[in-house]
Design a protein around this motif. Structure first.
Motif, PDB file in Angstrom:
ATOM      1  N   TYR A   1       6.656  29.862  75.364  1.00  0.00           N
ATOM      2  CA  TYR A   1       8.051  29.696  74.972  1.00  0.00           C
ATOM      3  C   TYR A   1       8.262  30.098  73.508  1.00  0.00           C
ATOM      4  N   GLU A   2       7.259  29.865  72.650  1.00  0.00           N
ATOM      5  CA  GLU A   2       7.369  30.267  71.249  1.00  0.00           C
ATOM      6  C   GLU A   2       7.329  31.785  71.122  1.00  0.00           C
TER       7      GLU A   2
ATOM      8  N   SER B   1      10.778  33.063  72.294  1.00  0.00           N
ATOM      9  CA  SER B   1      11.848  32.831  71.314  1.00  0.00           C
ATOM     10  C   SER B   1      11.665  33.730  70.096  1.00  0.00           C
TER      11      SER B   1
ATOM     12  N   ARG C   1      12.993  26.360  77.951  1.00  0.00           N
ATOM     13  CA  ARG C   1      12.551  25.746  76.695  1.00  0.00           C
ATOM     14  C   ARG C   1      12.755  26.707  75.520  1.00  0.00           C
ATOM     15  N   ALA C   2      12.463  27.987  75.732  1.00  0.00           N
ATOM     16  CA  ALA C   2      12.678  28.983  74.675  1.00  0.00           C
ATOM     17  C   ALA C   2      14.155  29.055  74.317  1.00  0.00           C
TER      18      ALA C   2
ATOM     19  N   GLU D   1      15.223  25.998  72.330  1.00  0.00           N
ATOM     20  CA  GLU D   1      14.784  26.099  70.931  1.00  0.00           C
ATOM     21  C   GLU D   1      15.695  27.044  70.147  1.00  0.00           C
TER      22      GLU D   1
ATOM     23  N   LYS E   1      18.965  25.322  69.498  1.00  0.00           N
ATOM     24  CA  LYS E   1      18.799  24.280  68.484  1.00  0.00           C
ATOM     25  C   LYS E   1      18.721  24.892  67.083  1.00  0.00           C
ATOM     26  N   GLN E   2      18.128  26.073  66.977  1.00  0.00           N
ATOM     27  CA  GLN E   2      17.975  26.741  65.686  1.00  0.00           C
ATOM     28  C   GLN E   2      19.199  27.569  65.306  1.00  0.00           C
TER      29      GLN E   2
END
Length: 125
Positions: free
Chosen positions: A13-14, A17, A54-55, A58, A61-62
């Motif tokens: 997911y990181e 993103s 999830r990505a 995130e 959220k950012q």
């Protein structure tokens, strides 16, 4: 659009993103453009849709994307995105400079190192 590196120690997911942030910053995903649906991107990448979700969570959220219920996820203000990426880059550079100073390098040595890297990059391009 996105390729994953399964040798990378970061969670998928990181990686997703981060790749999407990069695409947004360089204009590959313009402001207000719609991102692929969670399901379609999961199918394209052959991974679990929860990873994509999830990505996207995130990124939202950012402040990189926004969602519209029933419509999907969209790229936020690209000017702000570029500012966020530059701020992130500045933080990473600051950490690298701190490490260089701890190693005993002075300003001139650091600048020489940077110039060498830039000239090597120019020779490659």
């Amino acid at each position: 659009m996105i390729s994953l590196d399964y040798k990378d120690k970061r969670p998928l997911y990181e990686q997703i993103s981060e790749k999407l942030k990069d695409l947004m910053a360089v204009g590959g995903l313009p402001e207000n453009s719609q991102l692929p649906s969670v399901r379609s991107l999961a199918i394209d990448l052959s991974i679990n849709p929860n990873t994509i979700q999830r990505a996207y969570a995130e990124l939202e959220k950012q402040g990189y994307i926004y969602s519209i219920k029933g419509k999907g996820n969209f790229v936020a203000d690209t000017e702000r995105l570029q500012y966020l990426k530059i701020a992130e880059l500045r933080g990473r550079l600051s950490s690298i400079l701190e490490e260089a100073f701890r190693l005993g390098l002075n300003d001139e040595e650091i600048l020489r190192l940077i110039k060498n890297i830039i000239s090597e990059r120019g020779a490659i391009a």
